[in-house]
Design an enzyme around this catalytic site. Structure first.
Site, PDB file in Angstrom:
ATOM      1  CE1 TYR A  82      -4.228  -1.323   0.348  1.00  0.00           C
ATOM      2  CE2 TYR A  82      -3.026  -2.847   1.621  1.00  0.00           C
ATOM      3  CZ  TYR A  82      -4.333  -2.982   0.900  1.00  0.00           C
ATOM      4  OH  TYR A  82      -5.068  -3.761   0.979  1.00  0.00           O
ATOM      5  CG  HIS A 220     -14.099  -3.513  -1.856  1.00  0.00           C
ATOM      6  ND1 HIS A 220     -13.932  -2.297  -2.676  1.00  0.00           N
ATOM      7  CD2 HIS A 220     -13.125  -3.534  -1.279  1.00  0.00           C
ATOM      8  CE1 HIS A 220     -12.930  -1.480  -2.197  1.00  0.00           C
ATOM      9  NE2 HIS A 220     -12.316  -2.535  -1.366  1.00  0.00           N
ATOM     10  CG  HIS A 246     -11.136  -6.175  -3.653  1.00  0.00           C
ATOM     11  ND1 HIS A 246     -10.193  -4.929  -3.764  1.00  0.00           N
ATOM     12  CD2 HIS A 246     -12.357  -5.760  -4.292  1.00  0.00           C
ATOM     13  CE1 HIS A 246     -10.916  -4.237  -4.416  1.00  0.00           C
ATOM     14  NE2 HIS A 246     -12.076  -4.653  -4.690  1.00  0.00           N
ATOM     15  CG  ASP A 247     -15.035  -6.691   0.607  1.00  0.00           C
ATOM     16  OD1 ASP A 247     -14.806  -5.441   0.636  1.00  0.00           O
ATOM     17  OD2 ASP A 247     -16.219  -7.202   0.447  1.00  0.00           O
ATOM     18  CG  HIS A 248      -9.111  -4.254   3.767  1.00  0.00           C
ATOM     19  ND1 HIS A 248      -8.748  -2.759   4.065  1.00  0.00           N
ATOM     20  CD2 HIS A 248      -8.851  -4.629   2.497  1.00  0.00           C
ATOM     21  CE1 HIS A 248      -7.927  -2.668   2.637  1.00  0.00           C
ATOM     22  NE2 HIS A 248      -8.181  -3.708   2.000  1.00  0.00           N
TER      23      HIS A 248
END
Length: 331
Positions: A82, A220, A246-248
């Protein structure tokens, strides 16, 4: 990749004790089973934040569970660095978010990584460079590839180019689409190669790994482009499990709509989490939704696959198992 670069990469793979077949389609890598015919590994995603947002705590628990299970490798479901991937092969973020974080002896195994949408920003090719493998021999990342382990085959799929928004409405983000354009040709060839590889697989367990969700109740949510283009290929080829990030969060959805009894597993809790969003979902399908950080372990043999989700304290949040004869789930 030039001939010299390819040669260095092949030598590195030999040093790691891996074997690779270069084909016109997807690269194939091989892992050996344990003496008892089993395989064990960890799955983590959305992690690369230089130890912040509990990344270091997740890493510590991964080390403990990895030692307990004597894991063979680690799978990363993407968004490895990130906020904008790596700036190049010499970006210190590689060591600050990977090498210096996952230091436990049990985690000194090959990390098989896919690219996430954040990895496509700045220099996407840096993460796939063999030069990173020279800096840390554990690191192995390509757009799409296959890992063969006798009883199981893992099909790693580059899902970011499927998502229309990154092309039509990127906002302030700049994506590095080298190697992807023209997009339609890239996606068509990828789906063709994946379908061909899945059809030819004789493995007991077929597991597909991507970054983006197919089914998710998280922030998401469902990735419509994957539902339309990727999911039919998985269904037609009797894939057992789709793993993503993707979804945390940590999530287990068990479909009840006749799509080969596929399990959808989200392991995207490697660092920043707690979005506070859970969309409505059929409670018969939703087996686990945990909005916090954590990771997943998997143990496979010829007849049984066992999955466990852990939080940052090593507590078991959910576990379930699959067999070719029966299914059992528990919390």
């Amino acid at each position: 990749m030039g001939s010299c670069g390819l040669g260095r990469w092949m030598l590195l793979l030999v040093f790691l004790g891996l074997f690779v077949e270069m084909t016109e389609e997807l690269r194939r890598f091989h892992e050996q089973l344990k003496a008892d015919g089993s395989l064990s590994f960890l799955v983590v995603g959305d992690w690369g934040r230089k130890g912040l947002f509990n990344q270091s705590l997740v890493a510590a628990q991964m080390g403990k569970i990895g030692q307990k299970l004597d894991i063979d490798f680690v799978i990363s479901t993407g968004d490895n660095f990130y906020e904008d991937g790596l700036r190049g092969v010499n970006d210190p973020a590689f060591s600050e978010s990977f090498t210096n974080i996952y230091t436990a002896p049990s985690l000194q195994k090959t990390w098989y990584a896919v690219l996430g949408n954040h990895d496509y920003r700045d220099d996407v090719e840096a993460e796939m460079s063999p030069l990173l493998g020279q800096k840390d021999e554990r690191w192995l990342c390509f757009r799409s590839f296959i890992l063969h382990a006798d009883i199981a085959e893992f099909f790693f799929v580059d899902t970011t180019p499927f998502v229309d928004e990154y092309f039509t409405n990127p906002g302030n983000n700049t994506y590095d689409w080298r190697g992807v354009l023209p997009r339609n040709n890239y996606l068509s060839n990828l789906l063709k190669d994946l379908d061909l590889a899945l059809r030819g697989s004789t493995a007991t367990w077929k597991i597909v790994v991507g970054h983006h969700t197919i089914k998710s109740a998280g922030y998401h949510g469902v990735t419509q482009e994957l539902e339309v283009h990727l999911l039919p290929v998985l269904q037609e080829n009797n894939v057992d499990v789709y793993m993503n990030g993707h979804d945390h969060c940590l999530e287990h959805i068990s479909s009840s709509h006749g799509d080969s009894n596929m399990e959808y597993l989200t392991s995207g809790g490697g660092s920043k989490a707690w979005r506070g969003v859970m969309k409505g979902w059929d409670p018969e399908e939703m087996k686990l939704f945990y909005d916090g950080q954590g990771f997943m372990s998997v143990e496979l043999n010829q007849t049984r696959a066992s999955f466990v989700f852990y939080d940052i304290f090593g507590n078991i949040l959910h576990n379930f198992s699959l067999s070719k004869h029966s299914f059992h789930s528990s919390i």
